[in-house]
Design a protein around this motif. Structure first.
Motif, short mmCIF file in Angstrom:
data_model
loop_
_atom_site.label_atom_id
_atom_site.label_comp_id
_atom_site.label_asym_id
_atom_site.label_seq_id
_atom_site.Cartn_x
_atom_site.Cartn_y
_atom_site.Cartn_z
N GLY A 146 -3.79 16.56 10.74
CA GLY A 146 -5.23 16.67 10.99
C GLY A 146 -6.09 15.71 10.19
N LEU A 147 -5.47 14.95 9.31
CA LEU A 147 -6.22 13.98 8.51
C LEU A 147 -5.71 12.58 8.82
CD1 LEU A 147 -6.22 15.77 5.04
CD2 LEU A 147 -8.03 15.79 6.76
N GLY A 148 -6.59 11.59 8.63
CA GLY A 148 -6.14 10.21 8.75
C GLY A 148 -5.28 9.82 7.58
N LEU A 149 -4.63 8.69 7.71
CA LEU A 149 -3.89 8.14 6.58
C LEU A 149 -4.86 7.94 5.41
CD1 LEU A 149 -1.87 5.52 8.59
CD2 LEU A 149 -0.84 7.27 7.15
N ARG A 189 9.38 12.06 3.53
CA ARG A 189 8.83 13.42 3.68
C ARG A 189 9.11 14.19 2.41
NH1 ARG A 189 7.03 16.26 7.95
NH2 ARG A 189 7.67 14.58 9.35
N LEU A 202 -8.47 -0.52 4.85
CA LEU A 202 -8.57 0.17 6.13
C LEU A 202 -9.06 1.59 5.96
CD1 LEU A 202 -5.29 -1.04 7.86
CD2 LEU A 202 -7.62 -1.55 8.58
N LEU A 219 -3.92 5.64 16.52
CA LEU A 219 -4.74 5.62 15.31
C LEU A 219 -5.70 4.45 15.35
CD1 LEU A 219 -1.90 6.14 12.65
CD2 LEU A 219 -3.02 7.86 14.07
N TRP A 237 -9.12 4.99 8.10
CA TRP A 237 -8.36 5.48 9.24
C TRP A 237 -9.01 6.69 9.89
CZ3 TRP A 237 -3.79 3.14 10.83
CH2 TRP A 237 -3.27 2.18 9.95
N GLY A 238 -8.97 6.73 11.22
CA GLY A 238 -9.27 7.96 11.93
C GLY A 238 -8.08 8.90 11.84
N ALA A 239 -8.28 10.16 12.24
CA ALA A 239 -7.22 11.16 12.17
C ALA A 239 -6.20 11.00 13.29
CB ALA A 239 -7.81 12.56 12.20
N GLY A 240 -6.51 10.14 14.27
CA GLY A 240 -5.56 9.91 15.35
C GLY A 240 -5.86 10.74 16.58
N TYR A 271 0.84 -1.20 0.00
CA TYR A 271 0.00 0.00 0.00
C TYR A 271 0.88 1.25 0.00
CZ TYR A 271 -2.98 -3.58 2.15
OH TYR A 271 -3.66 -4.75 2.43
N THR A 312 -9.30 14.34 19.17
CA THR A 312 -8.08 14.89 18.58
C THR A 312 -6.91 14.79 19.54
OG1 THR A 312 -9.39 16.41 17.26
CG2 THR A 312 -7.06 16.94 17.54
N PHE A 356 3.85 7.05 3.31
CA PHE A 356 4.18 5.77 3.94
C PHE A 356 3.82 4.62 3.01
CE2 PHE A 356 5.56 6.81 8.11
CZ PHE A 356 4.87 7.94 8.50
N GLN A 383 0.07 11.00 4.60
CA GLN A 383 -0.39 11.45 5.92
C GLN A 383 -0.19 12.95 6.02
OE1 GLN A 383 1.63 10.02 9.54
NE2 GLN A 383 -0.40 9.72 10.46
N TYR A 416 0.30 5.20 1.30
CA TYR A 416 -0.55 6.17 2.00
C TYR A 416 0.15 7.53 2.03
CZ TYR A 416 -3.37 2.42 4.17
OH TYR A 416 -4.20 1.36 4.41
N LEU A 439 -5.32 6.38 1.55
CA LEU A 439 -4.77 5.39 0.64
C LEU A 439 -4.67 5.97 -0.77
CD1 LEU A 439 -3.85 2.41 0.34
CD2 LEU A 439 -6.25 1.87 -0.21
#
Lengths: 112, 109
Positions: free
Chosen positions: A40-43, A108, B97, B87, B99-102, A33, B8, A90, A37, A35, A45
């Motif tokens: 403020g946002l989730g991973l 990065r 998956l 997470l 994902w939440g923002a963590g 996969y 958060t 990632f 990141q 991803y 895809l």
């Protein structure tokens, strides 16, 4: 030590240039996969591959392409980078199905 | 639509207990994962729940209620090294998956 390796660790790229992020795993995992990141946002895809020779689009595939020529390698290419692609990328792999993901250390990327 | 919600940020004291909640809504369900991510590092796997109930693994436990679309991660005997983002991720019917923002957990001495 078995694992998943990403390169480069970080990169500054001029807008409009192309770049390939490398990802290699030696765990013989079927699925891989990519991803991104962002704060403020989730991973999210980008692309995935369930097995060598197949790939699929994730949630945010536009501007990115991948290939899976063999089990170990899963490179991600940005054909013409834009500033919104500034992020931490990632690569991850999993055996299959509901198996935990193993992550690389990330790349990065800053697009200027 | 598919959605994961988690707080958060949370703050807790060294030696105490903290519970991090997660609610999820996904197309189909193949389990709920928790990962730990220290600043500047990659996420690492903590736990996986697919059946209702509590799974205990040392100082960390994870709970799942499928009927409520709810999970929590319980951390006991908090240590400074537990300062990290946690997470939550739900696996949908296609084994992808969401994902939440963590949740950023800050541990104070």
């Amino acid at each position: 030590t078995a694992g998943i390796t990403q390169a480069p660790t970080s990169q500054i790229l001029a807008a409009g240039r192309s770049m390939t992020l490398r990802c290699t795993q030696d765990m013989r995992h079927n699925a891989m996969y990519w991803y991104r990141q962002d704060l403020g946002l989730g991973l999210r895809l980008i692309h995935y591959s369930n097995t060598a020779g197949t790939t699929g689009k994730g949630e945010v595939p536009d501007g990115y392409s991948v290939s899976r020529a063999n089990t170990d390698d899963f490179p991600l290419t940005l054909a013409s980078a834009v500033p919104s692609q500034t992020s931490v990328y990632f690569c991850a792999s999993s055996l299959d199905g509901p198996s935990p993901l193993h992550f690389g250390n990330g790349t990065r990327l800053t697009v200027t | 639509g598919q959605n994961i919600d988690q707080p958060t940020e949370m703050t807790a004291t060294e030696g105490a207990i903290v519970q991090i909640n997660c609610t999820y809504q996904t197309s189909g369900f193949n389990g709920l994962f928790w990962y730990q991510q220290h600043a500047g590092e990659a996420p690492t796997f903590l736990s996986y729940n697919v059946l209702d109930g509590l799974e205990e693994k040392g100082r960390f436990s994870s709970f799942l209620s499928r009927s409520k679309g709810y999970s929590y991660l319980l951390l006991k005997e908090l240590q400074m090294k537990d300062s990290a983002s946690y997470l939550c991720a739900s696996m949908d019917s296609n084994y992808q998956l969401i994902w939440g923002a963590g949740t950023k957990l800050i541990i104070k001495p």
